[in-house]
Design a protein around this motif. Structure first.
Motif, short mmCIF file in Angstrom:
data_model
loop_
_atom_site.label_atom_id
_atom_site.label_comp_id
_atom_site.label_asym_id
_atom_site.label_seq_id
_atom_site.Cartn_x
_atom_site.Cartn_y
_atom_site.Cartn_z
N PHE A 35 1.03 -1.15 0.01
CA PHE A 35 -0.04 0.03 -0.08
C PHE A 35 0.71 1.31 0.17
O PHE A 35 0.84 2.02 0.89
CB PHE A 35 -0.91 -0.11 1.10
N PRO A 36 1.73 1.47 -1.07
CA PRO A 36 2.72 2.52 -1.13
C PRO A 36 1.69 3.79 -1.32
O PRO A 36 0.63 3.68 -1.96
CB PRO A 36 3.68 2.32 -2.06
N PRO A 37 2.26 4.94 -0.92
CA PRO A 37 3.39 5.24 -0.01
C PRO A 37 3.28 5.21 1.50
O PRO A 37 3.96 5.31 2.30
CB PRO A 37 3.68 6.63 -0.55
N GLY A 48 7.29 3.01 4.70
CA GLY A 48 6.15 3.91 4.20
C GLY A 48 5.78 4.99 5.30
O GLY A 48 6.37 4.90 6.31
N LEU A 49 5.12 5.97 4.98
CA LEU A 49 4.72 7.05 5.44
C LEU A 49 3.95 6.72 6.85
O LEU A 49 4.41 7.10 7.73
CB LEU A 49 3.67 8.19 4.81
N GLY A 87 -4.27 -1.11 14.43
CA GLY A 87 -4.08 -1.38 13.07
C GLY A 87 -4.15 -0.11 12.44
O GLY A 87 -4.35 1.00 13.10
N PHE A 88 -3.62 0.06 11.10
CA PHE A 88 -3.65 1.51 10.59
C PHE A 88 -3.98 1.23 9.07
O PHE A 88 -3.74 0.26 8.56
CB PHE A 88 -2.52 2.37 10.83
N PRO A 106 -7.43 11.11 11.77
CA PRO A 106 -6.89 10.01 11.43
C PRO A 106 -5.29 10.53 10.94
O PRO A 106 -4.91 11.57 10.98
CB PRO A 106 -7.50 9.53 10.12
N LEU A 107 -4.55 9.25 10.74
CA LEU A 107 -3.03 9.61 10.61
C LEU A 107 -3.11 10.32 8.94
O LEU A 107 -2.03 11.09 8.79
CB LEU A 107 -2.48 8.12 10.31
N HIS A 108 -3.88 9.73 8.32
CA HIS A 108 -3.89 10.86 6.91
C HIS A 108 -5.21 10.48 6.25
O HIS A 108 -6.06 9.67 6.70
CB HIS A 108 -2.88 10.34 6.00
#
Length: 112
Positions: A35-37, A48-49, A87-88, A106-108
């Motif tokens: 699941f990049p990036p 990864g980020l 999880g994320f 959220p994280l992003h």
């Protein structure tokens, strides 16, 4: 007696705030593979980020967090049955909200 109790509280607070807290807890976080990036394997290393954010948070809190990359269905199953600590990169849906507690913010944000 009051002087003793007050003195005990002062000594206790001094001792407990003088030393940084160290956690011996070890957590396992999972996320989807490839699941990049945000998360993927590169040279046999998770990167990864999102991975970097979680690793930075682990370092700042002193908590050891192991990150495993797994297929999406397995991630959701493990989050549902509680076999992972967290999880994320799991998109928020009405059904998933029944068994996943999401962070706000959220994280992003991802838009597809």
């Amino acid at each position: 007696m009051r002087k003793f109790a007050f003195g005990f509280v002062i000594v206790f607070l001094t001792l407990t705030t003088s030393f940084p807290a160290q956690s011996e807890q070890e957590l396992t976080f999972i996320t989807v593979d490839k699941f990049p990036p945000y998360a993927w394997m590169q040279d046999d290393k998770v990167t990864g980020l999102d991975v970097e954010i979680i690793q930075h948070l682990a370092q700042r809190t002193g908590i050891t967090i192991n990150i495993d990359l797994l297929p999406g269905k397995r991630v959701l199953k493990m989050l549902q049955d509680g076999s992972a600590d967290g999880g994320f990169a799991a998109f928020k849906t009405v059904k998933r909200k029944e068994y996943i507690d999401y962070l706000e913010p959220p994280l992003h944000y991802s838009v597809y």
